[in-house]
Enzyme design. Sequence first.
Site, short mmCIF file in Angstrom:
data_model
loop_
_atom_site.label_atom_id
_atom_site.label_comp_id
_atom_site.label_asym_id
_atom_site.label_seq_id
_atom_site.Cartn_x
_atom_site.Cartn_y
_atom_site.Cartn_z
N ARG A 84 0.85 -1.18 0.00
CA ARG A 84 0.00 0.00 0.00
C ARG A 84 0.89 1.24 0.00
O ARG A 84 1.69 1.42 0.91
CB ARG A 84 -0.90 -0.01 1.25
CG ARG A 84 -1.70 1.27 1.46
CD ARG A 84 -2.60 1.14 2.69
NE ARG A 84 -3.37 2.36 2.91
CZ ARG A 84 -3.09 3.27 3.85
NH1 ARG A 84 -2.04 3.12 4.64
NH2 ARG A 84 -3.84 4.34 3.98
N HIS A 130 -2.64 11.09 0.68
CA HIS A 130 -2.14 10.86 2.04
C HIS A 130 -1.54 12.19 2.52
O HIS A 130 -0.36 12.29 2.85
CB HIS A 130 -1.12 9.72 2.05
CG HIS A 130 -0.92 9.06 3.39
ND1 HIS A 130 -1.10 7.72 3.62
CD2 HIS A 130 -0.53 9.58 4.59
CE1 HIS A 130 -0.82 7.43 4.90
NE2 HIS A 130 -0.47 8.56 5.51
N GLU A 176 -7.19 8.65 6.16
CA GLU A 176 -7.49 9.29 7.45
C GLU A 176 -7.89 10.75 7.35
O GLU A 176 -7.17 11.62 7.84
CB GLU A 176 -6.29 9.17 8.38
CG GLU A 176 -5.91 7.76 8.73
CD GLU A 176 -4.78 7.71 9.79
OE1 GLU A 176 -4.28 8.77 10.17
OE2 GLU A 176 -4.44 6.61 10.22
N ASN A 423 -7.61 1.90 9.92
CA ASN A 423 -6.32 2.00 10.59
C ASN A 423 -6.54 1.97 12.10
O ASN A 423 -7.34 2.74 12.63
CB ASN A 423 -5.59 3.31 10.24
CG ASN A 423 -5.23 3.39 8.77
OD1 ASN A 423 -5.39 2.40 8.03
ND2 ASN A 423 -4.75 4.53 8.34
N TYR A 425 -4.39 1.72 15.88
CA TYR A 425 -3.12 1.69 16.61
C TYR A 425 -3.28 1.51 18.11
O TYR A 425 -2.48 0.85 18.75
CB TYR A 425 -2.34 3.00 16.38
CG TYR A 425 -1.77 3.15 15.00
CD1 TYR A 425 -2.53 3.67 13.96
CD2 TYR A 425 -0.48 2.76 14.73
CE1 TYR A 425 -2.01 3.80 12.69
CE2 TYR A 425 0.06 2.89 13.45
CZ TYR A 425 -0.71 3.41 12.43
OH TYR A 425 -0.19 3.53 11.18
N GLU A 504 -3.76 -0.06 8.14
CA GLU A 504 -2.58 0.26 8.95
C GLU A 504 -2.74 -0.32 10.34
O GLU A 504 -3.83 -0.26 10.92
CB GLU A 504 -2.36 1.78 9.12
CG GLU A 504 -1.88 2.49 7.88
CD GLU A 504 -1.69 4.00 8.09
OE1 GLU A 504 -1.45 4.43 9.23
OE2 GLU A 504 -1.78 4.73 7.09
C1 PNW Z 1 -1.25 7.27 10.85
N1 PNW Z 1 -4.64 7.56 16.36
O1 PNW Z 1 -1.90 8.32 11.56
C2 PNW Z 1 -0.85 7.79 9.47
O2 PNW Z 1 -1.74 7.34 8.48
C3 PNW Z 1 0.56 7.46 9.07
O3 PNW Z 1 0.98 8.28 7.99
C4 PNW Z 1 1.50 7.58 10.25
O4 PNW Z 1 2.85 7.37 9.89
C5 PNW Z 1 1.05 6.56 11.27
O5 PNW Z 1 -0.27 6.78 11.66
C6 PNW Z 1 1.88 6.55 12.55
O6 PNW Z 1 1.63 7.69 13.32
C7 PNW Z 1 -2.54 8.07 12.76
O7 PNW Z 1 -5.32 8.49 16.82
C8 PNW Z 1 -3.41 9.03 13.23
O8 PNW Z 1 -4.60 6.46 16.97
C9 PNW Z 1 -4.11 8.88 14.39
C10 PNW Z 1 -3.94 7.72 15.15
C11 PNW Z 1 -3.08 6.74 14.71
C12 PNW Z 1 -2.37 6.92 13.52
#
Ligand code: PNW
Length: 617
Positions: A84, A130, A176, A423, A425, A504
């Site tokens: 991706r 992006h 995002e 995505n 995290y 992600e």
């Molecule tokens: C992503 N959250 O952003 C982005 O898509 C990537 O470009 C970036 O490198 C990656 O995370 C790591 O930071 C995020 O709120 C925005 O949990 C918000 C969150 C997580 C990731």
Amino acid sequence: HTDFSNLTRNDFPSDFVFGTGTSAYQVEGGAAKGGRGLSVWDVFTLRTPGNILDGSNGNVAVDMYTKYKEDIKMMKSMGFDAYRFSISWPRILPGGKLCLGVNREGIDFYNDIINTLKDYKIEPYVTLFHWDTPYALEQEYGGFLSQDIVNDFRDFAELCFWEFGDRVKYWTTLNEPWTYCVNGYVSCKFPPGAASSPPPPPSPPPPPTSASNLNTTYTKTLLSSSLSDNWIATHIAVDDQPIKYNFIPYRGSETMQQSNLNLVPHRGAFHDNYYMTTYALSSGLESRVFNKTLIEKLGRSSINGFLTLSTPTKDVYTVGKNLLLAHAAAVQSYRTKFKAHQNGQIGITLVSCWFEPLNKDNEDDRKAAVRARDFMLGWFLEPVLSGRYPQNMIDNVSVDNLPQFEPDEVDLIKGSIDFLGLNYYTSFYASHDPDPNIANGYNRDQKLAIYQEKKVGNRKVKIGEVAGSDWLCIVPHGIYELLKEINQTYNNSTYNLPPIYITENGVDEKHDHRLTAYQACKDQQRIKYHQDHLGNILKAMNDKDGKVNIKGYFAWSFCDNFEWHVGYTSRFGIIYIDYMNHLRRHPKESATWFSKFLVKNQSGDNKGSGNNEPSAN
Ligand code: PNW
């Protein structure tokens, strides 16, 4: 059970896709090569290096612009099925608009990436946007603040479908939109930053009388200053001591407020025309910049605090709506002009955390957790499924701030995804707060507070182990909870949730200059992170009371890269980049783990070579 250490890809359906991801500005470099135009990130990083924690930029990044062949080869050696990546809009349309000309060199660059992937039988998953808005469009009409962006984005998307759509079968319009909105127009960590926001009225309103305990000289200095940006003024920190401080958010026509927080000054540095300070908050490290005018007004010695920036409340919602319109316009064009003969799919990538009620027995907290999700994921997911904002946003954002969808816009946006890219995290606790002591509108509107820890007995316990970034606590079961909740809420005849790809998921470690490359590649925490998240995804896919339809998983990221406002201080890669030594690639232990995880059984259509090994050139 929660031990997922023996999991392999063979536990997943045979057509389940495994890939890694990157984005153009974060990895390409080649900023001034091949006729590329400027994006907002070039200007944001280069004009004001203090916007970035280490003062860096993506001019060179990890130089994928020249190293993509060796990188794709490495993806293959690890056994990934898909990659991706995103297309840099100003690399193929340097002026942002089709009528200003197509840059053939940019088209050739992406053609070569796509062809190389095809040669290695790696499926390209292409993101059109992006976050690297052409700077020309930011200057002309304020980028996504203007609805003018919709036609320009559609033209850009059509150019991509036309040029690459014979080989690209999986498109995502936006990455995002939530992050682009909130970091760009609420926290101002991303472009445009406050510099491009409308100037404040000539004379700011007087401070409320409740601000009596502020240093009045200081306050007056700021009020009478001629700063052109709508800065938020601040009280000052004392060396290395946790202190109480006051800050006075100044937000255009809105009244000034005062609030108290605890902060620990972290470090600061004087640059030519600004002072940058980093401070530690429970929400993470934050860096702020004082401009020269302010330093001159107050004198250097008094500047050991911070200052933060803000834009009008309405902006973030306007940008959100224009992003949705741009997405929908690109999808409509794909479906009416390209899909019949190119036969691909088009979707959107949205980010969401899992929000757990701080107190599960408290109904207000349970509602607050749903509100938090609606203001993050629902803001964009509800419209693309149903053409409406979530009821929680309608109820809590003033009608003057939340731009409505016209009937023709509803028709365009509703049902505008073939798949959902998700995505994930991390997770947070959410609790109800009817009157949050927060200046800015978007965060106030939600009427809640989020936390990374809660009290258990007399102790405060984190929601999960903290990773390299302070915002990222590791909560693998959060992805299970989130997927189940998405399925319960949207997988029905009202919403028709399409299949999901996890576009992600990943974890970072802090850059540590004391480590050799060899030492820095020992990333057992990342191995466990991916194992545990994959295990929870599989659990959601097989859940007895409602299976979640998930088609693929993309680890973020293929390699370490430019991590936006924190520059190169955070490393998300499964491949280590040696920034001090020709950007050499070194597989981390997690890359080796993936190569073993991805070996296919020798039976059925899962047949594979059985000997994946990551290799550096
Ligand atoms: C992503 N959250 O952003 C982005 O898509 C990537 O470009 C970036 O490198 C990656 O995370 C790591 O930071 C995020 O709120 C925005 O949990 C918000 C969150 C997580 C990731």
